[in-house]
Write a protein that holds these residues in place. Structure first.
Motif, PDB file in Angstrom:
ATOM      1  N   PHE A 184      -4.033 -24.746  -4.349  1.00 22.80           N
ATOM      2  CA  PHE A 184      -4.330 -24.126  -5.646  1.00 22.80           C
ATOM      3  C   PHE A 184      -5.363 -24.927  -6.431  1.00 22.80           C
ATOM      4  CE2 PHE A 184      -0.046 -22.660  -4.575  1.00 22.80           C
ATOM      5  CZ  PHE A 184      -0.245 -21.302  -4.588  1.00 22.80           C
ATOM      6  N   SER A 185      -6.265 -25.550  -5.734  1.00 26.89           N
ATOM      7  CA  SER A 185      -7.323 -26.324  -6.381  1.00 26.89           C
ATOM      8  C   SER A 185      -8.686 -25.784  -5.970  1.00 26.89           C
ATOM      9  CB  SER A 185      -7.231 -27.806  -5.993  1.00 26.89           C
ATOM     10  OG  SER A 185      -7.438 -27.958  -4.606  1.00 26.89           O
ATOM     11  N   GLU A 186      -9.698 -26.138  -6.757  1.00 21.98           N
ATOM     12  CA  GLU A 186     -11.061 -25.716  -6.467  1.00 21.98           C
ATOM     13  C   GLU A 186     -11.576 -26.457  -5.231  1.00 21.98           C
ATOM     14  OE1 GLU A 186     -12.205 -23.420  -8.425  1.00 21.98           O
ATOM     15  OE2 GLU A 186     -14.378 -23.359  -8.234  1.00 21.98           O
ATOM     16  N   LEU A 187     -12.253 -25.734  -4.351  1.00 21.52           N
ATOM     17  CA  LEU A 187     -12.799 -26.360  -3.149  1.00 21.52           C
ATOM     18  C   LEU A 187     -14.222 -25.847  -2.932  1.00 21.52           C
ATOM     19  CD1 LEU A 187     -12.370 -28.105  -0.565  1.00 21.52           C
ATOM     20  CD2 LEU A 187     -11.691 -25.983   0.589  1.00 21.52           C
ATOM     21  N   ALA A 188     -15.171 -26.772  -2.859  1.00 26.24           N
ATOM     22  CA  ALA A 188     -16.568 -26.402  -2.625  1.00 26.24           C
ATOM     23  C   ALA A 188     -16.900 -26.590  -1.147  1.00 26.24           C
ATOM     24  CB  ALA A 188     -17.492 -27.265  -3.475  1.00 26.24           C
ATOM     25  N   PHE A 189     -17.617 -25.622  -0.579  1.00 21.70           N
ATOM     26  CA  PHE A 189     -18.023 -25.750   0.819  1.00 21.70           C
ATOM     27  C   PHE A 189     -19.314 -24.956   1.042  1.00 21.70           C
ATOM     28  CE2 PHE A 189     -16.892 -21.510   2.381  1.00 21.70           C
ATOM     29  CZ  PHE A 189     -16.005 -21.078   1.400  1.00 21.70           C
ATOM     30  N   SER A 190     -19.965 -25.240   2.154  1.00 24.32           N
ATOM     31  CA  SER A 190     -21.245 -24.596   2.483  1.00 24.32           C
ATOM     32  C   SER A 190     -21.065 -23.653   3.661  1.00 24.32           C
ATOM     33  CB  SER A 190     -22.290 -25.657   2.840  1.00 24.32           C
ATOM     34  OG  SER A 190     -22.467 -26.561   1.775  1.00 24.32           O
ATOM     35  N   PHE A 191     -21.926 -22.648   3.737  1.00 25.19           N
ATOM     36  CA  PHE A 191     -21.946 -21.771   4.912  1.00 25.19           C
ATOM     37  C   PHE A 191     -22.481 -22.580   6.097  1.00 25.19           C
ATOM     38  CE2 PHE A 191     -22.221 -18.916   1.330  1.00 25.19           C
ATOM     39  CZ  PHE A 191     -21.422 -17.855   1.694  1.00 25.19           C
ATOM     40  N   THR A 192     -21.861 -22.418   7.239  1.00 22.35           N
ATOM     41  CA  THR A 192     -22.278 -23.182   8.415  1.00 22.35           C
ATOM     42  C   THR A 192     -22.620 -22.232   9.550  1.00 22.35           C
ATOM     43  OG1 THR A 192     -20.842 -25.016   7.785  1.00 22.35           O
ATOM     44  CG2 THR A 192     -21.568 -24.939  10.072  1.00 22.35           C
ATOM     45  N   LEU A 193     -23.865 -22.328  10.028  1.00 27.58           N
ATOM     46  CA  LEU A 193     -24.304 -21.477  11.148  1.00 27.58           C
ATOM     47  C   LEU A 193     -24.283 -22.315  12.420  1.00 27.58           C
ATOM     48  CD1 LEU A 193     -25.469 -18.741  12.059  1.00 27.58           C
ATOM     49  CD2 LEU A 193     -27.750 -19.694  11.691  1.00 27.58           C
ATOM     50  N   THR A 194     -23.584 -21.830  13.413  1.00 25.96           N
ATOM     51  CA  THR A 194     -23.521 -22.523  14.704  1.00 25.96           C
ATOM     52  C   THR A 194     -24.096 -21.633  15.796  1.00 25.96           C
ATOM     53  OG1 THR A 194     -21.329 -21.636  15.237  1.00 25.96           O
ATOM     54  CG2 THR A 194     -21.393 -23.672  13.940  1.00 25.96           C
ATOM     55  N   LEU A 210     -28.328 -18.593   4.083  1.00 20.99           N
ATOM     56  CA  LEU A 210     -27.180 -18.954   3.241  1.00 20.99           C
ATOM     57  C   LEU A 210     -26.725 -20.391   3.469  1.00 20.99           C
ATOM     58  CD1 LEU A 210     -25.027 -15.697   3.601  1.00 20.99           C
ATOM     59  CD2 LEU A 210     -26.533 -16.338   1.715  1.00 20.99           C
ATOM     60  N   GLN A 211     -27.248 -21.033   4.511  1.00 27.34           N
ATOM     61  CA  GLN A 211     -26.808 -22.399   4.807  1.00 27.34           C
ATOM     62  C   GLN A 211     -27.098 -23.367   3.680  1.00 27.34           C
ATOM     63  OE1 GLN A 211     -27.233 -23.675   9.214  1.00 27.34           O
ATOM     64  NE2 GLN A 211     -28.944 -22.315   8.823  1.00 27.34           N
ATOM     65  N   TRP A 212     -28.070 -23.026   2.857  1.00 23.14           N
ATOM     66  CA  TRP A 212     -28.451 -23.934   1.767  1.00 23.14           C
ATOM     67  C   TRP A 212     -27.605 -23.699   0.514  1.00 23.14           C
ATOM     68  CZ3 TRP A 212     -31.810 -22.106   5.404  1.00 23.14           C
ATOM     69  CH2 TRP A 212     -32.524 -23.077   6.102  1.00 23.14           C
ATOM     70  N   LEU A 213     -26.714 -22.731   0.594  1.00 26.12           N
ATOM     71  CA  LEU A 213     -25.860 -22.445  -0.555  1.00 26.12           C
ATOM     72  C   LEU A 213     -24.528 -23.176  -0.448  1.00 26.12           C
ATOM     73  CD1 LEU A 213     -26.280 -18.590  -1.099  1.00 26.12           C
ATOM     74  CD2 LEU A 213     -27.296 -20.440  -2.425  1.00 26.12           C
ATOM     75  N   THR A 214     -24.051 -23.636  -1.573  1.00 27.07           N
ATOM     76  CA  THR A 214     -22.704 -24.197  -1.652  1.00 27.07           C
ATOM     77  C   THR A 214     -21.907 -23.343  -2.621  1.00 27.07           C
ATOM     78  OG1 THR A 214     -23.483 -26.448  -1.225  1.00 27.07           O
ATOM     79  CG2 THR A 214     -21.336 -26.211  -2.277  1.00 27.07           C
ATOM     80  N   ILE A 215     -20.773 -22.858  -2.182  1.00 27.05           N
ATOM     81  CA  ILE A 215     -19.930 -22.036  -3.045  1.00 27.05           C
ATOM     82  C   ILE A 215     -18.584 -22.721  -3.221  1.00 27.05           C
ATOM     83  CG2 ILE A 215     -21.048 -19.894  -2.338  1.00 27.05           C
ATOM     84  CD1 ILE A 215     -18.600 -19.337  -0.600  1.00 27.05           C
ATOM     85  N   SER A 216     -17.893 -22.313  -4.228  1.00 30.19           N
ATOM     86  CA  SER A 216     -16.563 -22.873  -4.440  1.00 30.19           C
ATOM     87  C   SER A 216     -15.564 -21.738  -4.537  1.00 30.19           C
ATOM     88  CB  SER A 216     -16.528 -23.725  -5.705  1.00 30.19           C
ATOM     89  OG  SER A 216     -16.759 -22.925  -6.849  1.00 30.19           O
ATOM     90  N   THR A 217     -14.374 -22.018  -4.107  1.00 30.41           N
ATOM     91  CA  THR A 217     -13.295 -21.044  -4.184  1.00 30.41           C
ATOM     92  C   THR A 217     -11.984 -21.789  -4.346  1.00 30.41           C
ATOM     93  OG1 THR A 217     -12.267 -19.166  -3.065  1.00 30.41           O
ATOM     94  CG2 THR A 217     -12.903 -21.013  -1.693  1.00 30.41           C
ATOM     95  N   VAL A 267     -19.420 -13.818   7.262  1.00 27.33           N
ATOM     96  CA  VAL A 267     -17.972 -14.087   7.316  1.00 27.33           C
ATOM     97  C   VAL A 267     -17.679 -15.235   8.284  1.00 27.33           C
ATOM     98  CG1 VAL A 267     -15.752 -13.147   8.019  1.00 27.33           C
ATOM     99  CG2 VAL A 267     -17.309 -11.772   6.638  1.00 27.33           C
ATOM    100  N   LEU A 268     -18.314 -15.197   9.450  1.00 26.67           N
ATOM    101  CA  LEU A 268     -18.102 -16.266  10.426  1.00 26.67           C
ATOM    102  C   LEU A 268     -18.597 -17.599   9.879  1.00 26.67           C
ATOM    103  CD1 LEU A 268     -19.110 -14.533  13.794  1.00 26.67           C
ATOM    104  CD2 LEU A 268     -16.820 -14.912  12.874  1.00 26.67           C
ATOM    105  N   MET A 269     -19.714 -17.580   9.151  1.00 25.42           N
ATOM    106  CA  MET A 269     -20.262 -18.827   8.576  1.00 25.42           C
ATOM    107  C   MET A 269     -19.330 -19.371   7.491  1.00 25.42           C
ATOM    108  SD  MET A 269     -24.287 -17.738   8.409  1.00 25.42           S
ATOM    109  CE  MET A 269     -24.797 -19.152   7.430  1.00 25.42           C
ATOM    110  N   MET A 270     -18.732 -18.473   6.715  1.00 24.69           N
ATOM    111  CA  MET A 270     -17.770 -18.923   5.692  1.00 24.69           C
ATOM    112  C   MET A 270     -16.576 -19.597   6.350  1.00 24.69           C
ATOM    113  SD  MET A 270     -17.643 -15.859   2.889  1.00 24.69           S
ATOM    114  CE  MET A 270     -16.353 -16.670   1.954  1.00 24.69           C
TER     115      MET A 270
END
Length: 389
Positions: free
Chosen positions: A341-351, A328-335, A37-40
């Protein structure tokens, strides 16, 4: 007498391997959910914040939240462009982009389900202001033509968005002639076209927004105050980074609340599991506890030994959970970005901060789950413990 040796605590965990692994596994699952959740949240914020540049200013209609809702007419855009704070490019022209932004619906490649995609009508100034946008395949669209270029995420995920494919919108058929990569920014989830052609196609006479570069970044506050108080203008000025950060506010808040709720629910289960494990450990080692007390170890030493055991269990679960989450950092998801109201792709980010928070979260579960069993162990009387053992 001195504290109970750490090797004793560690050896007890090794002795009960199955129980240790099951309990730590349950905690690892909770930490995995919490870290995910934090990475999202971090990935979403990073994507939208990096979309903008601190030296750039985005102008939208006052009261609008997004470019899609906004409208800036030509007269107002010309007044803004004429301001001395606007930087001048190498070609002697103001670095000022007037853009049109609309939403269209396109089918996804995987399931054919429709989703909203942003079409940005722009010009050469739009590219100059966003150096992170780089053409990776094909060529740039020709001004005055029905050609478009697609962001990498859109080309990969939507039918008709690959090079050579065609998209129908605005009562025209547009050919995709290039695919661009904008790094980890939201521009990867857009399709760019010639501004004038896009505005004609959608029969628009005003721009959606304007973006310009400041000659001196420190002039922003004074310019914002002057322009927003100008009676000829009904606009709002934001630094581009702030503008895109505001786009993520609702989504990140929702993800945070949802993730926190799930983590709390799961953590209750994990804490109960750890508590049962530690109570069982105390029950199975009553005689051993009596022997330790008879050898001179104090109550607080017993308490600390069992509490340390619980903390080691939770720390093991926390480390495993973070390791799995890091994959999960290597995954890109879209929501769907609920702001636009548009599609947005982003990656999980671990800090580093997420790693620390996740491990602290796991240790808290260990303390809560192990405290009562440790108290019970420490309060046993020597005679009763030896007799029971």
């Amino acid at each position: 007498m001195a504290q109970i040796p750490f090797s004793y605590v560690w050896r007890n965990l090794q002795t009960r391997k199955v129980t240790t692994l099951l309990t730590a596994g349950g905690m690892a699952l909770v930490v995995f959910v919490y870290a995910t959740v934090l990475m999202m949240e971090a990935g979403l914020q990073q994507t939208l914040v990096q979309t903008g540049s601190y030296d750039n200013v985005t102008v939208i209609r006052k009261g609008s939240q997004t470019e899609v809702q906004s409208g800036v007419d030509r007269e107002q855009a010309n007044i803004l462009e004429s301001q001395p704070e606007v930087a001048i490019g190498q070609d002697g022209q103001k670095l000022f982009a007037k853009e049109s932004v609309v939403l269209i619906t396109m089918p996804r490649r995987d399931d054919g389900k429709p989703a909203n995609v942003i079409i940005r009508g722009t010009d050469d100034k739009g590219f100059t202001l966003r150096p992170q946008v780089q053409l990776m395949q094909g060529r740039m669209f020709r001004p005055g033509s029905n050609e478009v270029i697609a962001g990498r995420a859109i080309a990969e995920r939507f039918r008709g968005a690959g090079i050579g494919e065609k998209i129908k919108f605005g009562q025209r058929e547009w050919t995709v002639v290039g695919v661009f990569d904008a790094g980890k920014t939201g521009f990867n989830s857009e399709i760019w076209a010639d501004r004038d052609q896009a505005m004609q196609s959608f029969r628009r006479s005003s721009f959606s927004a304007a973006t310009f570069k400041l000659a001196n970044s420190s002039q922003f506050d004074a310019l914002k105050k002057r322009m927003e108080n100008d009676q000829r203008l009904t606009v709002e000025l934001k630094r581009e980074t702030q503008f895109y950060a505001d786009q993520s506010r609702f989504m990140t808040a929702f993800i945070s609340y949802l993730g926190l709720t799930l983590s709390v629910i799961f953590s209750i289960g994990a804490i109960i599991g750890a508590m049962i494990t530690m109570y069982a450990a105390v029950a199975n080692r009553v005689g051993e506890i009596g022997t330790l007390r008879a050898l001179g170890f104090q109550r607080k030493g017993i308490l600390w030994a069992f509490l340390t055991e619980s903390l080691l269990l939770s720390l093991l679960g926390g480390v495993v959970g973070v390791i799995f989450a890091s994959s999960l950092q290597w995954l890109t998801i879209s929501t769907m970005n609920w702001q636009t109201f548009s599609e947005l792709a982003f990656s999980f980010t671990l800090t580093g901060a997420i790693v620390v928070k996740s491990l602290i979260f796991s240790l808290i579960m260990g303390v809560v789950g192990g405290f009562l069993p440790a108290i019970r162990a420490s309060r046993m009387k020597i005679v009763d413990a030896l007799r029971a053992g």
